[in-house]
Design an enzyme around this catalytic site. Structure first.
Site, PDB file in Angstrom:
ATOM      1  N   GLY A 195       0.937  -1.453  -0.146  1.00  0.00           N
ATOM      2  CA  GLY A 195      -0.093  -0.059   0.026  1.00  0.00           C
ATOM      3  C   GLY A 195       0.820   1.018  -0.076  1.00  0.00           C
ATOM      4  N   GLY A 207       0.694   4.353  -0.995  1.00  0.00           N
ATOM      5  CA  GLY A 207       0.105   5.553  -0.954  1.00  0.00           C
ATOM      6  C   GLY A 207       0.843   6.596  -0.414  1.00  0.00           C
ATOM      7  CE  LYS A 239      -4.864   9.579  13.191  1.00  0.00           C
ATOM      8  NZ  LYS A 239      -5.579   8.700  12.267  1.00  0.00           N
ATOM      9  CG  ASN A 259      -9.485   8.769  12.049  1.00  0.00           C
ATOM     10  OD1 ASN A 259      -8.719   8.204  12.639  1.00  0.00           O
ATOM     11  ND2 ASN A 259      -9.471   9.770  11.154  1.00  0.00           N
ATOM     12  CG  ASN A 318     -12.071  10.419   8.673  1.00  0.00           C
ATOM     13  OD1 ASN A 318     -11.823  11.356   9.739  1.00  0.00           O
ATOM     14  ND2 ASN A 318     -11.425   9.700   8.316  1.00  0.00           N
ATOM     15  CG  ASN A 337     -10.512  17.513   8.111  1.00  0.00           C
ATOM     16  OD1 ASN A 337     -11.491  16.902   7.445  1.00  0.00           O
ATOM     17  ND2 ASN A 337      -9.401  16.890   8.379  1.00  0.00           N
ATOM     18  CB  SER A 360      -8.568   9.371   4.331  1.00  0.00           C
ATOM     19  OG  SER A 360      -9.542   9.135   5.338  1.00  0.00           O
ATOM     20  CD  GLU A 384      -9.676   3.837   5.993  1.00  0.00           C
ATOM     21  OE1 GLU A 384      -8.449   3.345   6.094  1.00  0.00           O
ATOM     22  OE2 GLU A 384      -9.585   5.212   6.441  1.00  0.00           O
TER      23      GLU A 384
END
Ligand code: KPL
Length: 301
Positions: free
Chosen positions: A17, A19, A185, A189, A193, A203, A256, A268
């Site tokens: 991954g 990225g 965390k 999120n 998110n 944000n 994201s 996600e």
């Protein structure tokens, strides 16, 4: 001591991954003389050149690249895929991982470690979280917008002993309370998110919307209730303040999830608010705002 004077060369790493965060760590490890191979998709080129702008300095490195099913044994694996695509990306690689291979999950969300530890209990699964801010100018050019901290610990208590050694190899910091930090965390999120994806806003824009702030507060208080049931110290107000401070600090960012929704990709959400809903169900706790965020974002998939 150098390899020439008798010590072993540093262990080689594979990165799944590459990225923004995966590319950053590939370049950091390469800069420390560590042999890094990228895991690409079938049909990808045999090598890939990544570059990183960090203030006035520019780091460039060409990495070998293999698909998950090509190549030999994987001695160390850093996983930086998004959590919702990790299972599909990692499954074909598992036969290349010997017993006790360290696998570091550095990604948003929770739940992948449960699947991996259940599927391959013999692996040494570690989890890391980072506050590095990095974005991609294009597919292979990264910009370090803010240097952060990256902490690591065992996904299960038995793996904690290995965290110090792997932290040293990677240049991360081993911590004894990675689970509590990952939940914090997760709360951030869960609060930022989905709302940025629903409002299609940056944000920082959430802070100017009283209705968004009220939902963020409710989401954090639900996460705190689930954390408490999991045996972790938690305070909903403190989590809300943390989420609001993060929205302030990353005010100009698109989260994201917002970026995924705008690009028409899946998100996600099942590993963020979805994970909270799953754990809440196990504990018999009501988490209506997290359920609402999960359902709302799933309709956008
Ligand atoms: O982790 C993030 C994300 O976008 O996934 C935050 C902290 C919200 C920063 O954008």
């Amino acid at each position: 001591m150098s390899a020439a004077s008798g010590s072993l060369p540093p262990a080689a790493w594979h990165v799944l991954g590459a990225g923004a965060i995966g590319g950053l760590w590939s370049l950091r490890l390469a800069a420390r003389g560590i042999d890094v191979t990228l895991i690409g998709r079938d049909g990808d080129a045999a090598s890939r050149t990544l570059s990183l702008e960090d203030g006035d300095t520019r780091l460039t490195h060409t990495f070998p690249q293999h698909s998950a099913t090509a190549g030999g044994e994987v001695a160390r694996l850093l996983v930086t895929t998004k959590s919702h695509v990790t299972r599909d990306a990692l499954t074909p690689l598992l036969p290349r991982l010997a017993t006790a291979t360290p696998v570091v999950l550095l990604q948003n969300g929770m739940g992948v470690e449960d699947w991996l530890c259940a599927t391959r209990p013999d692996l040494c699964v570690l989890c890391a979280i980072t506050t590095d801010g990095v974005f991609r100018r294009d597919r292979d050019s990264l910009v370090l917008a803010g240097r952060g901290d990256t902490v690591i610990g065992g996904a299960r208590p038995g793996n904690d002993a290995h965290a110090e050694r792997i932290a040293l190899e990677l240049g991360m910091m081993a911590v004894p309370d990675i689970t509590a930090r990952r939940w914090q965390k997760l709360a951030i999120n869960c609060a930022i998110n989905p709302l940025t994806a629903l409002y299609r806003c940056r944000n920082g824009d959430l802070l100017a919307k009283p209705e968004a702030l009220a939902i963020m507060r409710a989401l954090c208080s639900e996460v705190a209730a689930v954390m408490t049931a999991e045996g972790l110290a938690a305070d909903g107000d403190a989590l809300f303040r943390l989420a609001a401070a993060t929205a302030q600090k990353t005010a100009a960012n698109r989260s994201s999830m917002c970026a995924d929704v705008e690009a028409g990709r899946s998100t996600e959400i099942r590993f963020l608010n979805g994970y909270v809903v799953d754990r809440a169900r196990l504990h018999g706790i009501a988490v209506p705002e997290n359920e609402r965020m999960l359902a709302a974002v799933l309709t956008m998939h």
